[in-house]
Design a protein around this motif. Sequence first.
Motif, short mmCIF file in Angstrom:
data_model
loop_
_atom_site.label_atom_id
_atom_site.label_comp_id
_atom_site.label_asym_id
_atom_site.label_seq_id
_atom_site.Cartn_x
_atom_site.Cartn_y
_atom_site.Cartn_z
N LYS A 57 8.11 -8.82 -69.20
CA LYS A 57 7.40 -8.74 -67.92
C LYS A 57 7.56 -10.06 -67.16
N ASN A 58 7.40 -11.18 -67.86
CA ASN A 58 7.54 -12.48 -67.21
C ASN A 58 8.95 -12.69 -66.69
N ILE A 59 9.95 -12.25 -67.44
CA ILE A 59 11.34 -12.38 -66.98
C ILE A 59 11.54 -11.59 -65.69
N ILE A 60 11.03 -10.36 -65.67
CA ILE A 60 11.17 -9.53 -64.47
C ILE A 60 10.43 -10.15 -63.30
N PHE A 61 9.18 -10.58 -63.51
CA PHE A 61 8.39 -11.17 -62.42
C PHE A 61 9.02 -12.46 -61.91
N ASN A 62 9.48 -13.30 -62.84
CA ASN A 62 10.12 -14.55 -62.41
C ASN A 62 11.41 -14.28 -61.65
N THR A 63 12.16 -13.29 -62.08
CA THR A 63 13.39 -12.93 -61.36
C THR A 63 13.07 -12.48 -59.94
N ILE A 64 12.04 -11.67 -59.78
CA ILE A 64 11.66 -11.20 -58.45
C ILE A 64 11.21 -12.38 -57.59
N ILE A 65 10.41 -13.28 -58.13
CA ILE A 65 9.91 -14.42 -57.35
C ILE A 65 11.06 -15.35 -56.97
N ILE A 66 11.91 -15.68 -57.92
CA ILE A 66 13.03 -16.59 -57.62
C ILE A 66 13.99 -15.96 -56.62
N THR A 67 14.29 -14.67 -56.82
CA THR A 67 15.14 -13.98 -55.85
C THR A 67 14.47 -13.95 -54.49
N GLY A 68 13.17 -13.73 -54.48
CA GLY A 68 12.42 -13.74 -53.22
C GLY A 68 12.50 -15.08 -52.52
N LEU A 69 12.40 -16.16 -53.28
CA LEU A 69 12.53 -17.49 -52.68
C LEU A 69 13.92 -17.69 -52.08
N ILE A 70 14.94 -17.29 -52.82
CA ILE A 70 16.31 -17.46 -52.32
C ILE A 70 16.52 -16.65 -51.05
N VAL A 71 16.09 -15.39 -51.08
CA VAL A 71 16.28 -14.52 -49.92
C VAL A 71 15.49 -14.99 -48.71
N THR A 72 14.29 -15.52 -48.93
CA THR A 72 13.48 -15.95 -47.79
C THR A 72 13.85 -17.34 -47.29
N ILE A 73 14.51 -18.13 -48.11
CA ILE A 73 14.96 -19.45 -47.66
C ILE A 73 16.23 -19.33 -46.82
N LEU A 74 17.00 -18.28 -47.02
CA LEU A 74 18.26 -18.11 -46.29
C LEU A 74 18.16 -18.31 -44.78
N PRO A 75 17.15 -17.76 -44.09
CA PRO A 75 17.11 -17.95 -42.64
C PRO A 75 17.02 -19.41 -42.21
N PHE A 76 16.45 -20.25 -43.04
CA PHE A 76 16.34 -21.66 -42.68
C PHE A 76 17.71 -22.31 -42.58
N PHE A 77 18.67 -21.81 -43.33
CA PHE A 77 19.99 -22.41 -43.36
C PHE A 77 21.03 -21.64 -42.55
N THR A 78 20.77 -20.38 -42.25
CA THR A 78 21.81 -19.54 -41.65
C THR A 78 21.51 -19.07 -40.24
N SER A 79 20.35 -19.38 -39.69
CA SER A 79 20.05 -18.83 -38.37
C SER A 79 19.34 -19.86 -37.51
N ASN A 80 19.23 -19.50 -36.27
CA ASN A 80 18.45 -20.31 -35.34
C ASN A 80 17.08 -19.66 -35.12
N PHE A 81 16.65 -18.86 -36.08
CA PHE A 81 15.34 -18.20 -36.09
C PHE A 81 15.15 -17.21 -34.95
N THR A 82 16.21 -16.52 -34.60
CA THR A 82 16.02 -15.43 -33.66
C THR A 82 15.32 -14.31 -34.41
N TYR A 83 14.71 -13.41 -33.68
CA TYR A 83 13.88 -12.38 -34.28
C TYR A 83 14.63 -11.58 -35.34
N LYS A 84 15.78 -11.03 -34.99
CA LYS A 84 16.52 -10.19 -35.93
C LYS A 84 16.99 -10.99 -37.14
N GLU A 85 17.46 -12.20 -36.90
CA GLU A 85 17.97 -12.99 -38.01
C GLU A 85 16.85 -13.45 -38.93
#
Length: 187
Positions: A103-131
């Motif tokens: 359970k911890n492996i699954i939860f940690n994987t979801i949280i870490i993946t969530g951090l990676i996916v949500t950090i992406l806009p900071f590096f790849t966009s100019n924060f437009t709505y769609k991006e």
Amino acid sequence: NYLGKFYTNYFVLIIYMIGLFGIIQYIIYFAKLKRQKNVNIKKFIPEILILVLVVLSFISSILSENTYLSFFGGSYRKEGLIVYLMYIGFILSASIMKNNKYKNIIFNTIIITGLIVTILPFFTSNFTYKEFSNVFHQFNHYGYYLMINLMLSSLMIINNDKLFKNIFYLLAYIFFSYLLEFNQRRL
């Protein structure tokens, strides 16, 4: 477009297969438990509530003006009762996982993946709505994803006793909270 229909049908088929496997897995688990003596019914309250939800959803689908749509969903979003039953299969499958390590492996994987996916806009966009809606390209889905990660982060804070991990989960919780608030302001 054909490719979009292919992916939609393919993913719905995967949801059907995994959900059905989860339901079958839970039925086998429940049959084994039923053979044991001294099984406490209180242990099954979440499953009983899910069963009540399924029965009420089935009655609602039967009484619907468009029963096909109620059971199978529309052409774009195949979110009918059948798919919801498959999601319940996911939940039932997860509910019988006994080993907290997994359970911890699954939860940690979801949280870490969530951090990676949500950090992406900071590096790849100019924060437009769609991006800023990130890989989902839709702010509602992005908000749901943030909420799942927010709840998992808080669950891990509550159930963890190691300081370093709690600091990590707390920072993740703060970050997901900030992004959820930021996502709401974009409305």
